[in-house]
Design a protein around this motif. Structure first.
Motif, PDB file in Angstrom:
ATOM      1  N   SER A 668      -2.518   8.203   2.870  1.00 26.36           N
ATOM      2  CA  SER A 668      -2.401   8.032   1.392  1.00 26.36           C
ATOM      3  C   SER A 668      -3.716   7.729   0.766  1.00 26.36           C
ATOM      4  CB  SER A 668      -1.659   6.554   1.554  1.00 26.36           C
ATOM      5  OG  SER A 668      -2.350   5.488   1.770  1.00 26.36           O
ATOM      6  N   VAL A 669      -3.509   8.253  -0.547  1.00 29.43           N
ATOM      7  CA  VAL A 669      -4.462   7.987  -1.739  1.00 29.43           C
ATOM      8  C   VAL A 669      -3.871   7.353  -2.794  1.00 29.43           C
ATOM      9  CG1 VAL A 669      -5.884   9.274  -2.911  1.00 29.43           C
ATOM     10  CG2 VAL A 669      -5.569  10.083  -0.683  1.00 29.43           C
ATOM     11  N   GLY A 670      -4.369   6.466  -3.338  1.00 31.02           N
ATOM     12  CA  GLY A 670      -3.960   5.662  -4.441  1.00 31.02           C
ATOM     13  C   GLY A 670      -4.342   4.257  -4.369  1.00 31.02           C
ATOM     14  N   SER A 671      -3.479   3.535  -5.162  1.00 34.44           N
ATOM     15  CA  SER A 671      -3.744   2.097  -5.356  1.00 34.44           C
ATOM     16  C   SER A 671      -2.485   1.409  -5.820  1.00 34.44           C
ATOM     17  CB  SER A 671      -4.818   1.798  -6.495  1.00 34.44           C
ATOM     18  OG  SER A 671      -4.459   2.072  -7.663  1.00 34.44           O
ATOM     19  N   TRP A 672      -2.722  -0.082  -5.526  1.00 32.45           N
ATOM     20  CA  TRP A 672      -1.429  -1.208  -5.677  1.00 32.45           C
ATOM     21  C   TRP A 672      -2.155  -1.935  -6.816  1.00 32.45           C
ATOM     22  CZ3 TRP A 672      -2.819  -6.202  -4.699  1.00 32.45           C
ATOM     23  CH2 TRP A 672      -1.830  -7.167  -5.183  1.00 32.45           C
ATOM     24  N   SER A 891       4.317  -8.758 -11.639  1.00 36.84           N
ATOM     25  CA  SER A 891       5.059  -7.667 -11.226  1.00 36.84           C
ATOM     26  C   SER A 891       3.966  -6.734 -10.388  1.00 36.84           C
ATOM     27  CB  SER A 891       5.394  -6.657 -12.620  1.00 36.84           C
ATOM     28  OG  SER A 891       4.531  -6.343 -13.279  1.00 36.84           O
ATOM     29  N   GLU A 892       4.519  -5.762  -9.618  1.00 36.81           N
ATOM     30  CA  GLU A 892       3.524  -4.887  -8.770  1.00 36.81           C
ATOM     31  C   GLU A 892       4.043  -3.677  -9.081  1.00 36.81           C
ATOM     32  OE1 GLU A 892       3.144  -6.170  -4.789  1.00 36.81           O
ATOM     33  OE2 GLU A 892       4.061  -7.977  -4.639  1.00 36.81           O
ATOM     34  N   SER A 893       2.916  -2.886  -9.113  1.00 33.79           N
ATOM     35  CA  SER A 893       3.141  -1.328  -9.001  1.00 33.79           C
ATOM     36  C   SER A 893       1.962  -0.407  -8.259  1.00 33.79           C
ATOM     37  CB  SER A 893       2.847  -0.706 -10.429  1.00 33.79           C
ATOM     38  OG  SER A 893       1.487  -1.107 -10.720  1.00 33.79           O
ATOM     39  N   VAL A 894       2.514   0.714  -7.859  1.00 38.11           N
ATOM     40  CA  VAL A 894       1.926   1.461  -6.838  1.00 38.11           C
ATOM     41  C   VAL A 894       1.751   3.025  -7.600  1.00 38.11           C
ATOM     42  CG1 VAL A 894       1.981   2.744  -5.000  1.00 38.11           C
ATOM     43  CG2 VAL A 894       2.624   0.517  -4.953  1.00 38.11           C
ATOM     44  N   ASN A 895       0.658   3.416  -7.554  1.00 38.17           N
ATOM     45  CA  ASN A 895       0.143   4.677  -7.896  1.00 38.17           C
ATOM     46  C   ASN A 895      -0.435   5.396  -6.875  1.00 38.17           C
ATOM     47  OD1 ASN A 895      -0.544   7.043  -9.139  1.00 38.17           O
ATOM     48  ND2 ASN A 895      -1.551   6.399 -10.783  1.00 38.17           N
ATOM     49  N   ALA A 896       0.205   6.199  -5.994  1.00 38.71           N
ATOM     50  CA  ALA A 896      -0.376   6.622  -4.674  1.00 38.71           C
ATOM     51  C   ALA A 896       0.408   7.938  -4.250  1.00 38.71           C
ATOM     52  CB  ALA A 896      -0.305   5.512  -3.731  1.00 38.71           C
ATOM     53  N   ALA A 920       4.861  12.827  -0.655  1.00 31.02           N
ATOM     54  CA  ALA A 920       5.410  12.064  -2.020  1.00 31.02           C
ATOM     55  C   ALA A 920       4.451  11.318  -2.683  1.00 31.02           C
ATOM     56  CB  ALA A 920       6.432  10.836  -1.299  1.00 31.02           C
ATOM     57  N   THR A 921       4.593  11.363  -4.178  1.00 33.99           N
ATOM     58  CA  THR A 921       3.879  10.621  -5.138  1.00 33.99           C
ATOM     59  C   THR A 921       4.510   9.416  -5.668  1.00 33.99           C
ATOM     60  OG1 THR A 921       2.578  12.605  -5.617  1.00 33.99           O
ATOM     61  CG2 THR A 921       2.628  10.866  -7.425  1.00 33.99           C
ATOM     62  N   ILE A 922       3.942   8.332  -5.433  1.00 31.44           N
ATOM     63  CA  ILE A 922       4.767   7.210  -5.875  1.00 31.44           C
ATOM     64  C   ILE A 922       4.167   6.483  -6.870  1.00 31.44           C
ATOM     65  CG2 ILE A 922       5.663   4.985  -5.336  1.00 31.44           C
ATOM     66  CD1 ILE A 922       5.801   6.058  -2.244  1.00 31.44           C
ATOM     67  N   ASP A 923       4.511   6.667  -8.149  1.00 31.68           N
ATOM     68  CA  ASP A 923       3.946   6.035  -9.338  1.00 31.68           C
ATOM     69  C   ASP A 923       5.132   5.247 -10.179  1.00 31.68           C
ATOM     70  OD1 ASP A 923       2.349   5.493 -11.603  1.00 31.68           O
ATOM     71  OD2 ASP A 923       2.185   7.415 -12.332  1.00 31.68           O
ATOM     72  N   ARG A 924       5.234   4.009  -9.948  1.00 28.87           N
ATOM     73  CA  ARG A 924       6.287   3.201 -10.379  1.00 28.87           C
ATOM     74  C   ARG A 924       5.892   1.606 -10.081  1.00 28.87           C
ATOM     75  NH1 ARG A 924       9.009   5.237  -5.690  1.00 28.87           N
ATOM     76  NH2 ARG A 924       9.578   3.409  -4.361  1.00 28.87           N
ATOM     77  N   SER A 925       6.554   0.945 -10.965  1.00 31.77           N
ATOM     78  CA  SER A 925       6.735  -0.713 -10.676  1.00 31.77           C
ATOM     79  C   SER A 925       7.458  -0.780  -9.543  1.00 31.77           C
ATOM     80  CB  SER A 925       7.100  -1.287 -12.004  1.00 31.77           C
ATOM     81  OG  SER A 925       7.390  -2.468 -11.706  1.00 31.77           O
ATOM     82  N   LEU A 926       7.186  -1.694  -8.527  1.00 28.98           N
ATOM     83  CA  LEU A 926       7.818  -1.951  -7.423  1.00 28.98           C
ATOM     84  C   LEU A 926       8.971  -3.109  -7.537  1.00 28.98           C
ATOM     85  CD1 LEU A 926       4.793  -1.469  -4.771  1.00 28.98           C
ATOM     86  CD2 LEU A 926       6.596   0.123  -5.384  1.00 28.98           C
ATOM     87  N   THR A 927       8.361  -4.251  -8.241  1.00 27.32           N
ATOM     88  CA  THR A 927       9.276  -5.225  -8.324  1.00 27.32           C
ATOM     89  C   THR A 927       8.612  -6.304  -9.245  1.00 27.32           C
ATOM     90  OG1 THR A 927      10.374  -6.915  -7.114  1.00 27.32           O
ATOM     91  CG2 THR A 927       8.078  -6.850  -6.326  1.00 27.32           C
TER      92      THR A 927
END
Length: 929
Positions: A668-672, A891-896, A920-927
């Motif tokens: 994985s490459v990205g951040s929380w 809130s939390e988000s991920v861009n990874a 998979a690229t996940i760039d969204r708010s989680l919760t």
């Protein structure tokens, strides 16, 4: 009459003789061997001293027993007269007749009786007379005679000659001369034929007796052939005896020509000819010798000379009309079945310009004396040599292409020519096959593009609609998954080129062929892989696409042929070589050809579990809320319910319906990012309200006690006075007094700041949304997947590849992969403590001291006192407040980007090369908490 009675008395030893009537006397005379002298010859007179004579002999067509043998007077025309004597033949065929005094010709005749049919082995009746003529019997004399079909034939020919005017003596002697010569060159008048069918085997020599036995047995065999040709049972209505009788009839006119006194002669439905007692009899003699009825050691070769002589006889006395020689009545060869030639393993193709042929030659009757060969191109005849029953014709010249070779045998009777030859075609091909790789044949789908239709078992593989099959050679490399590296059922070439259920790659080899070229007799392959050599037969993969000009062979590239393919890490190089050998022994090779072969893992079904937030998994970020004081656990490094100090953010389900395990690396490459919304309130610390110039600062003596506040190493008074800076717009002047509207901030000490005592901050400087934590993310696989998540057992791994197990039964193997952030992710803003300052059921944090003016007042002396100037500036008094911040939302988000890489597995090792499986690229708010 008195004279006759006297004779009777004498014969009866002087006993009295009663008177007889004339008829009774005639019968008596016939029964005792006596008769009057009428009918030819001369009766001896008593006064002349005449006495009885004897005739002994043998009745034979086979030994005839119980025949009635009668001696008859003959006249000069060989017409039979009165009987002289009669008697039976014994069991062995012998007889004895006492002949009353008589001088003249006698015909001895046997009728009736039975004998054993030599060629059949059954007892048959003698239905035709057997006779012999004694041309000059003398009273009181003795004679020996053999009664047989041959003697009957001699009588017939003698009768014919007598009718032409010869004396009986000359006619009989002439007839016997020719008949004896024809039927074996022996004297049939006195010979005792050998029985060739005794109960026990017997050894004989080729004596006259044996020859006679062969002639009689041959006549029996000929009768059998005629009966079978007529559809009759042998030994019934057509026998050796009936055929002998027909022979006698045939000779009555003086010529063996198949015609008797009554016309054309037949046996059964077969007519007799001038060859019946020549070629037919000769062939029958040889057939009998070769049959099981022959109980002697004689073979066809032994009887060949006898049979050939009988067949070849051209004696005009016997065979030509009017006894005048003519080619039309000549004899000839036996005309046996030509020798049967059988080739011993003849090659269809040879790679040389000569050949040695081996044959067997068989003529069961006459044997084989020579074998020859000749080619259609004109070479020959070439003689063969015989060794151990096999004839070898060596060095037969050949021309390039097909060669028709004729081989024939010559039998012991001289029969057999090239017209009777057996033929074989042998193609001379000295040109080696020239195989090559057929690169235009699309063989398989590159499995890097292979996917799964779903996760059900068995795996359902599919390829993109636009995917096309490729050939391994021009493609440059083969890519095959470990799940489809080997076949379960060996495919045929037809299957490889059509359905190819295992998507087996193959290299197609082509070999030019033709009608004048030897076909491919053997096709072999070898596959070398890293020091391992696998070799085998390519013939089972002959392609149905082969034509009359090109033979195609499909060489599968599979683990079944080269097991090392599934056990080697990294790509390998296949060195492929093939050898083709044609039926002529010529060989041609193609290769070695280098084919890179890369093993990859089969595809997996990888999907994000979008229901993961609903599971309330305590190891994930989702069940923790602000409202119930659980939110702080997301930043509590002491652990709690989290596994391995990681908070699970995103869940992926990995399913493996394949029959083999798969190694899966997750990167994985990205951040929380954690974002919180803060609001705040404050508590007034200064008890004096409002603060004024008179109660804020006390220089000498005060009517109040100031509060001393400390924070971060700084000391603060409970109120604050400042000149020239009121957090109001600049420049400050007496003409623009501060107001609540134009004051943009307050003097503030931020909790935790050890460098700045106070600074002008906005009125709500900490309020609003702000990023409070940030970290990188990582992925890890766990044994599972469990229905509601929560897995705690890391997936077994080979290096950094988690092991996704193979399917079991109808259940796919699988793991769960989580995208996680560390529980120890540092907060940039302290969360505070639950209800630290109030009972508001919230996380509250000490934000520092804030000094808020109660009012704005000014005096010239005050301004001057502070800065020595009475012309500008303001003096403000501000009361100290405790600044309280609290979280109102989080809130939390991920861009990874999560990338999954697979690699094949064999045992406890990775094999082949890695391949990108899923990203998979996940760039969204989680919760929101």
């Amino acid at each position: 009459m008195q004279r006759i009675l006297g004779i009777l008395r004498a014969r009866l030893g002087g006993a009295p003789v009663l008177p007889f009537a004339p008829l009774q006397l005639a019968l008596l005379l016939g029964g005792t061997g006596l008769a009057s002298a009428c009918g030819g010859g001369q009766g001896a007179t008593p006064g002349g001293g005449g006495s009885d004579g004897t005739i002994t002999g043998l009745v034979v067509k086979g030994r005839v027993e119980n025949a009635t043998v009668t001696a008859y007077r003959l006249d000069s025309t060989m017409t039979r007269g009165a009987a002289l004597a009669f008697g039976p033949s014994a069991q062995n065929g012998t007889f004895t007749l006492r002949i009353p005094p008589y001088n003249g010709p006698i015909e001895v005749v046997a009728s009736g009786g039975t004998y054993l049919e030599e060629a059949v082995g059954v007892t048959v009746q003698v239905t035709r007379e057997l006779s012999a003529v004694l041309p000059a019997f003398q009273s009181g004399g003795s004679a020996t005679v053999t009664l047989s079909p041959i003697s009957t034939i001699a009588n017939s020919f003698a009768h014919g000659e007598a009718t032409r005017g010869s004396s009986i003596t000359d006619a009989v002697n002439n007839a016997w001369t020719h008949v004896n010569n024809h039927f074996g060159g022996l004297d049939w008048r006195i010979v005792t034929p050998t029985d060739l069918t005794p109960n026990e085997p017997v050894t004989v020599t080729m004596s006259d007796a044996t020859k006679a036995g062969l002639v009689l047995a041959g006549m029996s065999q000929a009768a059998r052939v005629l009966a079978e040709a007529s559809g009759l049972s042998p030994g019934t209505s057509v026998t050796g005896a009936t055929l002998g009788g027909a022979a006698g009839d045939d000779g009555r006119d003086g010529t063996f020509d198949g015609v008797g006194p009554g016309g054309a002669l037949v046996q059964g439905s077969v007519g007799l000819t001038g060859q019946t007692f020549r070629r037919t009899l000769g062939q029958a003699i040889l057939q009998f010798v070769q049959s099981s009825r022959n109980k002697t050691q004689l073979t066809g070769a032994d009887a060949l000379a006898l049979a050939s002589a009988i067949a070849a006889n051209s004696d005009p006395y016997l065979f030509c009309p009017n006894q005048i020689a003519s080619a039309s009545c000549a004899g000839g060869p036996l005309e046996l079945t030509p020798p049967v030639i059988a080739f011993v393993d003849p090659p269809s193709f040879v790679g040389s310009n000569t050949i040695d042929l081996r044959v067997t030659a068989n003529q069961p009757v006459a044997g084989v004396s020579a074998v020859y060969a000749q080619t259609a191109a004109g070479s020959g005849p070439i003689a063969a040599t015989l060794t151990d029953g096999v004839w070898t014709i060596a060095g037969i010249p050949l021309v390039e292409g097909p060669n028709l070779i004729s081989v024939w045998g010559v039998d012991g009777a001289g029969g057999g020519t090239i017209a009777n030859a057996a033929t074989v075609t042998i193609t001379c091909d000295t040109v080696a096959p020239t195989p090559y790789v057929q690169t235009s044949t699309a063989a398989y789908y590159d499995e890097r593009a292979m996917t799964l239709a779903d996760a059900t078992v068995p795996a359902k593989y599919q390829f993109p609609p636009a995917a096309a099959k490729v050939a391994p050679i021009p493609q440059g490399a083969v890519y095959k998954s470990t799940a489809r590296l080997s076949w379960a059922t060996a495919p045929t070439a037809s299957v490889l080129e059509t359905t190819n259920p295992d998507n087996t790659p193959f290299v197609q080899l082509a070999v030019p062929i033709g009608t004048t070229q030897a076909p491919i007799a053997a096709a072999m392959y070898s596959i070398s892989v890293g020091g391992n050599v696998y070799a085998g037969d390519l013939a089972p993969w002959l392609s149905p696409a082969s034509t009359t000009t090109t033979a195609y062979y499909d060489l599968p590239l599979a683990g079944n042929l080269a097991p090392v393919l599934g056990t080697t890490p990294g790509p390998v190089i296949l060195e492929i070589a093939t050898t083709f050998v044609d039926a002529a022994g010529n060989s041609g090779t193609v290769g070695p050809i280098s084919v890179p072969f890369t093993v990859i893992a089969p595809p997996l079904v990888i999907e994000e579990d979008t229901s993961f937030p609903s599971y309330a998994d305590a190891k994930s970020t989702y069940p923790y809320k602000l409202a119930n004081n659980t939110y702080a656990q997301l930043f509590d490094a002491s652990g709690g319910s989290f596994y391995g100090g990681q908070v699970r953010l995103v869940r992926f389900i990995v399913r493996n319906p394949n029959s083999v395990p798969v190694g899966l690396r997750s990167a994985s490459v990205g951040s929380w990012t954690a974002t919180e919304t803060w609001d705040g309130t404050r508590t007034r610390l200064t008890p004096r309200n409002p603060v004024t110039i008179n109660n804020c600062v006390c220089f000498w003596s005060c009517s109040f006690t100031p509060l001393v506040l400390t924070m971060d190493g700084f000391t603060f008074s409970d109120c604050y006075q400042n000149v020239g800076n009121t957090c109001a717009p600049k420049p400050e002047s007496q003409g623009t007094p501060p107001t609540p509207e134009n004051v943009t901030g307050w003097f503030t000490h931020v909790a935790g700041d050890t460098a700045v005592h106070t600074a002008c901050k906005p009125k709500r400087w900490y309020a609003g949304a702000q990023v409070v934590a940030n970290s990188t993310v990582a992925a890890q696989g766990f044994v599972g997947p469990a229905p509601a998540a929560g897995e705690v057992t890391p997936a077994p791994a080979i290096g950094d590849f988690a092991l996704v197990p193979a399917a079991t039964g109808s259940t796919p193997g699988g793991i769960a992969v989580y995208l996680m952030r560390p529980l120890t992710a540092a907060r940039t803003v302290p969360l505070g403590v639950w209800n630290q300052f109030t009972a508001g059921n919230r996380y509250e944090a000490n934000k520092g001291y804030v000094f808020i003016p109660d009012s704005y007042t000014v005096t010239s002396s005050y301004v001057w006192w502070y800065n020595g100037s009475g012309t500008n500036g303001w003096v403000s008094e501000a009361a100290a407040h405790q600044e309280i911040g609290y979280v109102t939302g989080a809130s939390e988000s991920v861009n990874a980007t999560v990338a999954f890489t697979t690699q094949g597995v064999h045992g406890s090792a990775l094999v082949g090369e890695t391949v990108a499986a899923y990203s998979a690229t996940i760039d969204r708010s989680l919760t929101s908490h």
